[in-house]
Design an enzyme around this catalytic site. Sequence first.
Site, PDB file in Angstrom:
ATOM      1  CD  GLU A  51      29.133  15.079  41.760  1.00 49.50           C
ATOM      2  OE1 GLU A  51      29.713  15.738  40.855  1.00 49.50           O
ATOM      3  OE2 GLU A  51      27.766  15.128  42.004  1.00 49.50           O
ATOM      4  NE  ARG A 276      19.150  19.885  46.533  1.00 44.30           N
ATOM      5  CZ  ARG A 276      20.275  19.695  46.359  1.00 44.30           C
ATOM      6  NH1 ARG A 276      21.412  20.456  47.325  1.00 44.30           N
ATOM      7  NH2 ARG A 276      20.949  18.798  45.596  1.00 44.30           N
ATOM      8  CE  LYS A 286      28.971  19.308  46.088  1.00 42.93           C
ATOM      9  NZ  LYS A 286      29.698  18.211  45.871  1.00 42.93           N
TER      10      LYS A 286
END
Length: 575
Positions: A51, A276, A286
């Site tokens: 994204e 992850r 983020k």
Amino acid sequence: MSKESENFKNHCSENNSVESEKRLNFIEQIIEDDLQTEKFDGRVHTRFPPEPNGYLHIGHAKSICLNSGLATRYNGKFNVRFDDTNPTKEDTEYVESIIEDVQWLTGRTFDHIYYASDYFEQFYEYAVDLIKKGKAYVCDLTPEEIRETRGTPTVPGEESPYRNRGVEENLDLFARMRAGEFPDGQKTLRAKIDMASPNFNLRDPIMYRIVHAEHHRTGNQWRIYPMYDWAHGLEDSLERITHSICTLEFEHHRPLYDWFIDQLGVYHPQQIEFARLALNYTVMSKRKLLQLVKENYVNGWDDPRMPTICGLRRRGYTPEAIREFCRRIGVAKFNSMIDFVQLENALRDDLNKRAQRRMAVLRPLKVVIDNYPADQTEWLDAVNNPENEADGTRQVPFSNVIYIEQDDFMEDAPKKYYRLAPGKEVRLRYAYYVVCTNFVKDAAGNITEVHCNYDPATRGGSSPDGRKVQGTIHWVSAEHAVDAEVRLYDRLFTKETPDDPQDPADFKTYLNPQSLEVLNGCKLEPTLKDAAASEPFQFERIGYFALDSRDSSAERIVFNRAVSLRDSWTKQQEK
Ligand code: ATP
Ligand code: MG
């Protein structure tokens, strides 16, 4: 470490690397099985779907290396696709940085970059199709009301009073949503699945929301935007991705992606989830990284202390080192914490092979060689890289005044101190043996100057009479030295898990106040004046360094330390 344990360790790690070459990880196993059964006609097509709402970090690197690596390994294709469905959080600045980072990390160039926003019209048509099939409806509940009526794991959700609207009414309302007739949040399009499903994702999830916002690519063309869960699986389907690899938290979204694809009857990629990356002494959210940037705890996204790809690049990390790190940590089905040292070791191993050696003095102490002619300069041969003979040699100037590191001299040296001290002899790397005859102190008691005599018979660093010295130190000729600023970095946080959800303290309270040390007046050997920004060097006995791409100029030379050396070569290099 004892000889035995060292041998043992080498033995194990060799075995490990041989094993890991042979053994397939679980994703490779799935792909090889699919190739055997010709599930996707023998194709392998992966993608990286960021994204564009932040800069990429080392966690993304794991996903990029995995997906790109699989495409390479199986002669397949690899797409970069922006999942740009959220106009209020996205920006072209992020798009550009992400493309640059993926190219740098993979060494690939891309003829075409894919964007979810290119499929908005197609998504709309798919939604109309679902409405016509009675599988989607326009709902007038507010997002809060939808959340409140979702139920709990044990209590089913409530069906929306708008759930049984007729197809025609739904089509009309949906078209008017698109046309911008309604304000933000007033209506949504929801999938009609099962409000009692044990999987929350299937309790009539929202497919579209109304957002009157300008999109960085489609401008003001759209007043409705697809939700991530509605769009994501369809993007993979449209690009005919074979293996849609994502992180574990999407496991429970898979039934929803499958439902959409099955209802529409379109191409069906196979989703595979993996754990992850979590790395200690840093944060990877983020939102938190953005906070560090916005509130000036660091100097931008590419601050060399940041776990971002651009930060690591600026610090002196190489794409090879990051790819090797990702290969070593592998992929698994369970979450675990990786030690930052593993990332550093991958860099050390890479740069040890490739980085040219140079001499640099970070905290200079002046040394006068009294018996060396004051008007003389000699150019001495220095090996560029002992790990690679092809790198050859360069010449370094030697003269009667040189700099050494302050901690390579001690007034009252203990017995095991093998560097310079009154009456002691050391080897100056690539030059001569020198013996310390005297030193000078200022009024405050600081040593300001050391005096030595050299032995002309030891040119090149060995003595014809077989006399041994125990220490070898690096140096730089004062007259020829290049002045530089050197930045030493340490971990950004003092705590292994700064954003531990169990810990009520703000993650920023664990910022390491010593994460950056700036040294001015460092003395470098003259060849370093011509260093290129991405060229890594080993400053002998100190660590690996690279020119700072942002702050360095012809007038001001700035080097960053990428990583320190494990050990100094003071003792081991004794030949
Ligand atoms: P967001 O919360 O904004 O979705 P994100 O970290 O998931 O953040 P994306 O841009 O969606 O960011 O990530 C792109 C891809 O990178 C996704 O496929 C995601 O699974 C993967 N990814 C993100 N973080 C990690 C991580 N720590 N380890 C491995 N893969 C990751
Ligand atoms: Mg995401």
